[in-house]
Design an enzyme around this catalytic site. Structure first.
Site, PDB file in Angstrom:
ATOM      1  N   LYS A 265       1.196  -1.154  -0.416  1.00 39.60           N
ATOM      2  CA  LYS A 265      -0.104   0.062   0.337  1.00 39.60           C
ATOM      3  C   LYS A 265       0.793   1.164   0.152  1.00 39.60           C
ATOM      4  O   LYS A 265       1.977   1.326   1.078  1.00 39.60           O
ATOM      5  CB  LYS A 265      -1.060   0.115   1.452  1.00 39.60           C
ATOM      6  CG  LYS A 265       0.066  -0.074   2.270  1.00 39.60           C
ATOM      7  CD  LYS A 265       0.335   0.819   2.322  1.00 39.60           C
ATOM      8  CE  LYS A 265       0.571   2.065   3.176  1.00 39.60           C
ATOM      9  NZ  LYS A 265       2.026   2.719   3.979  1.00 39.60           N
TER      10      LYS A 265
ATOM     11  N   TYR B  66      -4.290   4.262   6.149  1.00 37.76           N
ATOM     12  CA  TYR B  66      -5.282   3.160   6.706  1.00 37.76           C
ATOM     13  C   TYR B  66      -6.386   3.702   7.666  1.00 37.76           C
ATOM     14  O   TYR B  66      -7.143   3.001   7.719  1.00 37.76           O
ATOM     15  CB  TYR B  66      -3.784   3.492   8.015  1.00 37.76           C
ATOM     16  CG  TYR B  66      -2.837   2.701   7.465  1.00 37.76           C
ATOM     17  CD1 TYR B  66      -2.300   1.282   8.171  1.00 37.76           C
ATOM     18  CD2 TYR B  66      -1.820   3.043   7.615  1.00 37.76           C
ATOM     19  CE1 TYR B  66      -1.383   0.487   7.767  1.00 37.76           C
ATOM     20  CE2 TYR B  66      -0.127   2.525   7.184  1.00 37.76           C
ATOM     21  CZ  TYR B  66      -0.299   1.248   7.287  1.00 37.76           C
ATOM     22  OH  TYR B  66       0.413   0.692   6.961  1.00 37.76           O
TER      23      TYR B  66
HETATM   24  P1  NAD Z   1      12.222   2.107   1.943  1.00 41.86           P
HETATM   25  O1  NAD Z   1      13.154   3.405   1.620  1.00 41.86           O
HETATM   26  O2  NAD Z   1      12.939   1.839   3.179  1.00 41.86           O
HETATM   27  O3  NAD Z   1      12.579   1.410   0.769  1.00 41.86           O
HETATM   28  C1  NAD Z   1      12.566   1.385  -0.466  1.00 41.86           C
HETATM   29  C2  NAD Z   1      13.128   0.388  -1.576  1.00 41.86           C
HETATM   30  O4  NAD Z   1      13.071   0.861  -2.335  1.00 41.86           O
HETATM   31  C3  NAD Z   1      14.602   0.527  -0.726  1.00 41.86           C
HETATM   32  O5  NAD Z   1      15.685  -1.092  -0.893  1.00 41.86           O
HETATM   33  C4  NAD Z   1      15.328   1.118  -2.286  1.00 41.86           C
HETATM   34  O6  NAD Z   1      16.916   1.051  -2.000  1.00 41.86           O
HETATM   35  C5  NAD Z   1      14.332   0.895  -3.401  1.00 41.86           C
HETATM   36  N1  NAD Z   1      14.119   1.026  -4.615  1.00 41.86           N
HETATM   37  C6  NAD Z   1      14.916   0.839  -5.730  1.00 41.86           C
HETATM   38  N2  NAD Z   1      14.404   2.267  -6.344  1.00 41.86           N
HETATM   39  C7  NAD Z   1      14.227   3.472  -5.329  1.00 41.86           C
HETATM   40  C8  NAD Z   1      14.564   4.126  -5.918  1.00 41.86           C
HETATM   41  N3  NAD Z   1      14.417   4.905  -7.010  1.00 41.86           N
HETATM   42  N4  NAD Z   1      14.143   5.719  -4.530  1.00 41.86           N
HETATM   43  C9  NAD Z   1      14.474   4.836  -4.005  1.00 41.86           C
HETATM   44  N5  NAD Z   1      14.238   3.930  -3.281  1.00 41.86           N
HETATM   45  C10 NAD Z   1      14.595   2.768  -4.109  1.00 41.86           C
HETATM   46  O7  NAD Z   1      10.982   2.228   1.964  1.00 41.86           O
HETATM   47  P2  NAD Z   1       9.623   1.270   3.255  1.00 41.86           P
HETATM   48  O8  NAD Z   1       9.353   2.414   4.370  1.00 41.86           O
HETATM   49  O9  NAD Z   1       9.936  -0.205   3.156  1.00 41.86           O
HETATM   50  O10 NAD Z   1       8.503   1.435   1.743  1.00 41.86           O
HETATM   51  C11 NAD Z   1       8.610   0.418   0.589  1.00 41.86           C
HETATM   52  C12 NAD Z   1       6.975   0.388   0.487  1.00 41.86           C
HETATM   53  O11 NAD Z   1       6.962  -0.568   1.547  1.00 41.86           O
HETATM   54  C13 NAD Z   1       5.597   1.344   0.531  1.00 41.86           C
HETATM   55  O12 NAD Z   1       5.337   1.409  -0.718  1.00 41.86           O
HETATM   56  C14 NAD Z   1       5.434   0.979   2.016  1.00 41.86           C
HETATM   57  O13 NAD Z   1       4.239   2.343   1.126  1.00 41.86           O
HETATM   58  C15 NAD Z   1       5.057   0.025   2.196  1.00 41.86           C
HETATM   59  N6  NAD Z   1       5.149   0.029   3.168  1.00 41.86           N
HETATM   60  C16 NAD Z   1       4.498  -0.485   4.275  1.00 41.86           C
HETATM   61  C17 NAD Z   1       3.896  -0.668   5.132  1.00 41.86           C
HETATM   62  C18 NAD Z   1       3.083  -1.464   5.990  1.00 41.86           C
HETATM   63  O14 NAD Z   1       2.425  -1.812   7.179  1.00 41.86           O
HETATM   64  N7  NAD Z   1       2.210  -2.213   4.945  1.00 41.86           N
HETATM   65  C19 NAD Z   1       5.218  -0.094   6.132  1.00 41.86           C
HETATM   66  C20 NAD Z   1       5.297   0.480   5.842  1.00 41.86           C
HETATM   67  C21 NAD Z   1       6.054   0.286   4.564  1.00 41.86           C
END
Ligand code: NAD
Length: 388
Positions: free
Chosen positions: A143, A232
């Site tokens: 999401k 959420y």
């Molecule tokens: P994050 O920044 O920690 O992770 C993103 C990942 O994508 C990194 O490993 C990064 O290297 C990679 N990536 C690849 N191409 C990229 C680019 N062009 N720019 C930036 N990063 C790039 O973020 P996150 O918090 O792990 O979020 C990732 C996804 O998970 C999002 O869609 C977020 O909404 C979702 N999320 C969901 C929940 C949940 O509870 N369901 C919680 C947190 C995040």
């Protein structure tokens, strides 16, 4: 069927998950199946194989460990642009297959991958989801589903064309405390819901927490606080209002306009949805709240429920407010929501039936947020949602 410790370790990988396997075994020994994941474990070779795409904070911190508690799913592949991280995590989890973003499309040739979990920044969801569907894989996309409702429509069309299952990672549907609240709302004690209040927010901190950086860039985030945290409130409230339908939404922006963090995306929204039944859902979403807010209140005609926190990973709590008293309702451990979600998706994919939180639900929520922005851009006038 008895849990086979060796199978569990092979399925979920190595020493890191030994503690998780031990926890599952302990619960089984006490006759307590994992709440939120009441299925019996399948042997590894019968489980659905999963690739996780994007090894960021959420994938590494929550999604990958969940496979240690899963009964129907096993982690078989990882996709990342960072070779060192790929090698390290593949080793830690005992994952056989690794891919860079450049050779991602070659997952088409790998029969060990049935399902793909997209955990990339929002602006990349549509592209990587559609490529996985075209490779013949089922997709559970994090999401919010995508940057725009047009992208969501393209993702749904790609799933239909490929004949694969597309879901959105709304983990709260698999979270025991929320499931307990839903069971009470379906029962006799609460009565028809009259008002839901939803407050969700945190302090965006791009200086100290890198995952907050892309959340403030429109191209990668799609939108602001509504996309990341306000969703959420919308999704969880509508889960509790099953059978009802949103008719209109109004919204105003609520954030400091001189704050440099919010040059590209909004920093906060107060919103209100009117339902067909006459119930009202009002909420707030913010990147300027401290402490972290995750609160839901369900006010019924007979009694009410209060959840604080409501949608977190590990600590949700539910109170029933009735007759001048407040009683805490016990529920299972919130962390089981991750394994519950992955196993539910595996079973939907295996059966070729829609996941509990399908692409269409993700599309609905992005449409609602787009309409909230439209209302806020017009100064808060209600926007009709009929037909959404
Ligand atoms: P994050 O920044 O920690 O992770 C993103 C990942 O994508 C990194 O490993 C990064 O290297 C990679 N990536 C690849 N191409 C990229 C680019 N062009 N720019 C930036 N990063 C790039 O973020 P996150 O918090 O792990 O979020 C990732 C996804 O998970 C999002 O869609 C977020 O909404 C979702 N999320 C969901 C929940 C949940 O509870 N369901 C919680 C947190 C995040």
């Amino acid at each position: 069927m008895a849990i086979n410790r060796r199978d569990l370790l092979i399925a979920s990988g190595g020493a890191l998950t030994a503690a998780m396997a031990g926890r599952a075994l302990a619960q089984e020994a006490q006759g307590q199946p994992l709440m939120g994941n009441p299925t019996l474990p399948l042997p590894p070779q019968q489980r659905m194989g999963w690739a996780v795409v994007g090894l960021g904070s959420f994938a590494v911190g929550q999604l990958m460990p969940a496979f240690g508690d899963a009964n129907r799913s096993r982690l078989t592949a990882l996709v990342s642009g960072n070779p060192e991280k790929l090698a390290r995590l593949a080793d830690t989890y005992g994952v056989e297959h690794t891919y860079s973003y450049d050779d991602y499309d070659s997952i088409v040739d790998n029969p060990d991958i049935d399902c793909v979990q997209i955990a990339l920044p929002v602006g990349l969801h549509a592209e990587y989801t559609i490529r996985a569907l075209e490779a013949g894989k089922h997709v559970l996309c994090e999401k919010p589903m995508a940057s725009t409702s047009a992208e969501c429509e393209a993702m749904i069309a790609a799933a239909r064309k490929a004949g694969k299952v597309l879901g959105v990672g709304y983990r709260v549907h698999f979270e025991p405390t929320n499931q307990a609240a839903l069971a009470m709302i379906r029962g006799e004690d609460i009565g028809p819901l009259r008002h839901i209040r939803a407050e969700h927010g945190f302090q965006a901190d791009p200086e100290n927490w890198p995952p907050h950086r892309w959340r403030l860039e429109k191209q990668l985030a799609g939108g602001g606080s509504m996309y990341d945290i306000g969703i959420y409130g919308i999704n969880t409230s509508l889960m509790m209002l099953e059978g009802d339908a949103p008719m209109s939404i109004s919204a105003v922006y609520a954030y400091p306009r001189d704050d440099a963090r919010f040059r590209e995306v909004e920093g906060g929204v107060d919103w209100r949805i009117t339902m067909r039944s006459g119930a009202v859902v009002s909420g707030s979403s913010s990147y300027c709240y401290a402490p972290y807010h995750s609160k839901q209140t369900y006010i019924g005609a007979k009694s009410s429920l209060r959840m604080d926190p409501a949608t977190t990973y590990y600590e949700n709590a539910l109170w029933h407010e009735h007759g001048g008293r407040e009683t805490q309702i016990p529920a299972g451990a919130p962390y089981t929501q991750f394994a519950g979600q992955v196993d539910a998706f595996s079973e939907a994919a295996r059966a070729g039936r829609p996941h509990a939180t399908p692409g269409e639900m993700g599309y609905r929520d992005i449409r609602l947020i787009e309409m909230a922005y439209r209302s806020a851009d017009q100064g808060g006038a209600p926007v009709s949602l009929e037909g959404i």
